[in-house]
Design an enzyme around this catalytic site. Structure first.
Site, PDB file in Angstrom:
ATOM      1  N   CYS A  54     -26.554  65.352   3.423  1.00  0.00           N
ATOM      2  CA  CYS A  54     -26.368  63.963   3.325  1.00  0.00           C
ATOM      3  C   CYS A  54     -25.646  63.001   4.080  1.00  0.00           C
ATOM      4  O   CYS A  54     -25.334  62.010   3.833  1.00  0.00           O
ATOM      5  CB  CYS A  54     -25.453  64.346   1.810  1.00  0.00           C
ATOM      6  SG  CYS A  54     -23.896  65.124   2.189  1.00  0.00           S
ATOM      7  N   CYS A 131     -21.999  67.943  -2.542  1.00  0.00           N
ATOM      8  CA  CYS A 131     -20.574  67.342  -1.703  1.00  0.00           C
ATOM      9  C   CYS A 131     -19.457  68.231  -2.144  1.00  0.00           C
ATOM     10  O   CYS A 131     -18.459  68.282  -1.174  1.00  0.00           O
ATOM     11  CB  CYS A 131     -20.415  65.905  -2.649  1.00  0.00           C
ATOM     12  SG  CYS A 131     -21.654  64.731  -2.183  1.00  0.00           S
TER      13      CYS A 131
END
Length: 326
Positions: A54, A131
């Site tokens: 990401c 995340c």
């Protein structure tokens, strides 16, 4: 990061209020200096970790008390999306007051659950679960730096689903114990594959050596081999008097055993078989069969599968049965 910065506000329905608050108002963002750590009689640890999937990165600061190895100061800096900031903020908070050995046991699932408004509702959309994995990984990096070891040393098992931290051994055990047949069932039982879905099959944002579809296939095949082995080694309570049967009765008896014990195994792998004829050959009964479907081209058709079929018929009908594929 404000709500108005997104094209559509509907995505905010998938985030908990805790996540939204920590996105905009992180409580532990900042840094710790050498002087500050020294004033606390602590050792300063700085660890960096970046998530290639990401493009985010996080830097973790620990002040580890010299006498107790407790983390008495914890700060972070995050370079990335709001979810990464919120996850890092919660992760930093969870470290406080723990020893280094205790902190390294914090998982990404712990981070995600700490961000929930209610216990049963996920804090972030599935595609953002990675995340919290980054937050988990930077803890390992900090602990490894403190102990002077490689961060991979904290992983003792092969992780298949990074989001849910589910190992290969766990997946195999759960599939076997609960007789799971689909990836959806695996997700229900273990949460593996329920988040970013990259671990399900090739094509996700993260390439892997082994996917859930591979583990499910291999485990189901192993279960079937174990079932057939157990069947072959278990004598039936009573065998039918196969020798005294007529040809039609023999074919029906063979068909019945095939239908109950053999065909389900073959169909599972996309194959099948058909009994063509039964011929007496001295003391033996030669049963001629024809493989169908995937079995007709299977390289093991004349070895493992043939042995399993023959053993099953011998155990249930007559020891002198021989199976002859045509």
């Amino acid at each position: 990061m404000a709500k108005g910065s997104l094209v559509s506000g509907s995505i905010w329905d998938e985030y908990s209020s805790v996540v939204v608050d920590r996105m905009n108002n992180p409580q532990h963002q900042g840094h710790i200096t050498e002087e500050e750590a020294e004033a606390m009689n602590a050792n300063l640890i700085v660890a960096d970790f970046g998530a290639e999937s990401c493009g985010d990165a996080v830097r973790l600061y620990w002040a580890v008390e010299n006498e107790t190895e407790k983390i008495i100061g914890s700060k972070f800096k995050s370079f990335g999306c709001g979810t990464a900031i919120a996850s890092s903020d919660i992760m930093t908070e969870l470290c406080m007051g723990k020893t280094v050995d205790e902190a390294v046991k914090i998982t990404n699932i712990d981070v995600e659950k700490a961000m929930r408004d209610t216990p049963d509702v996920p804090a972030v959309p599935p595609q953002k679960m990675h995340c919290s994995v980054m937050a988990y990984d930077v803890i390992k990096k900090a602990a490894a730096t403190y102990k002077g070891v490689d961060m991979e040393s904290f992983e003792t098992e092969h992780i298949i689903c990074e989001c849910a931290r589910v190992t290969q051994d766990t997946l195999v055990d759960v599939i076997k114990i609960n007789d799971l047949k689909t990836v959806e069932e695996i997700a229900d039982f273990t949460k593996a594959g329920a988040f970013c879905k990259s671990c399900i099959k090739p094509g996700g944002h993260e390439a892997k050596d082994l996917y859930l579809v591979d583990i499910l296939r291999d485990t189901r095949e192993e279960m079937e081999r174990e079932r057939l082995t157990a069947l072959a080694n278990t004598a039936p309570e009573e065998k039918a008097d196969f020798a005294s049967m007529g040809l039609v009765q023999k074919i029906r008896a063979v068909d019945a055993v095939v239908e109950e014990y053999v065909r389900p195994m073959l169909i599972m792998d996309g194959g099948d078989m058909e009994v063509i004829d039964i011929k007496e050959n001295g003391e033996f009964y030669d049963i001629h069969i024809k493989y169908l479907g995937a079995c007709s081209t299977c390289s093991t058709g004349s070895t493992g599968t043939l042995y399993a079929i023959e053993s099953t018929l011998k155990q249930n009908l007559d020891d002198n049965i021989r199976v002859m594929p045509i």
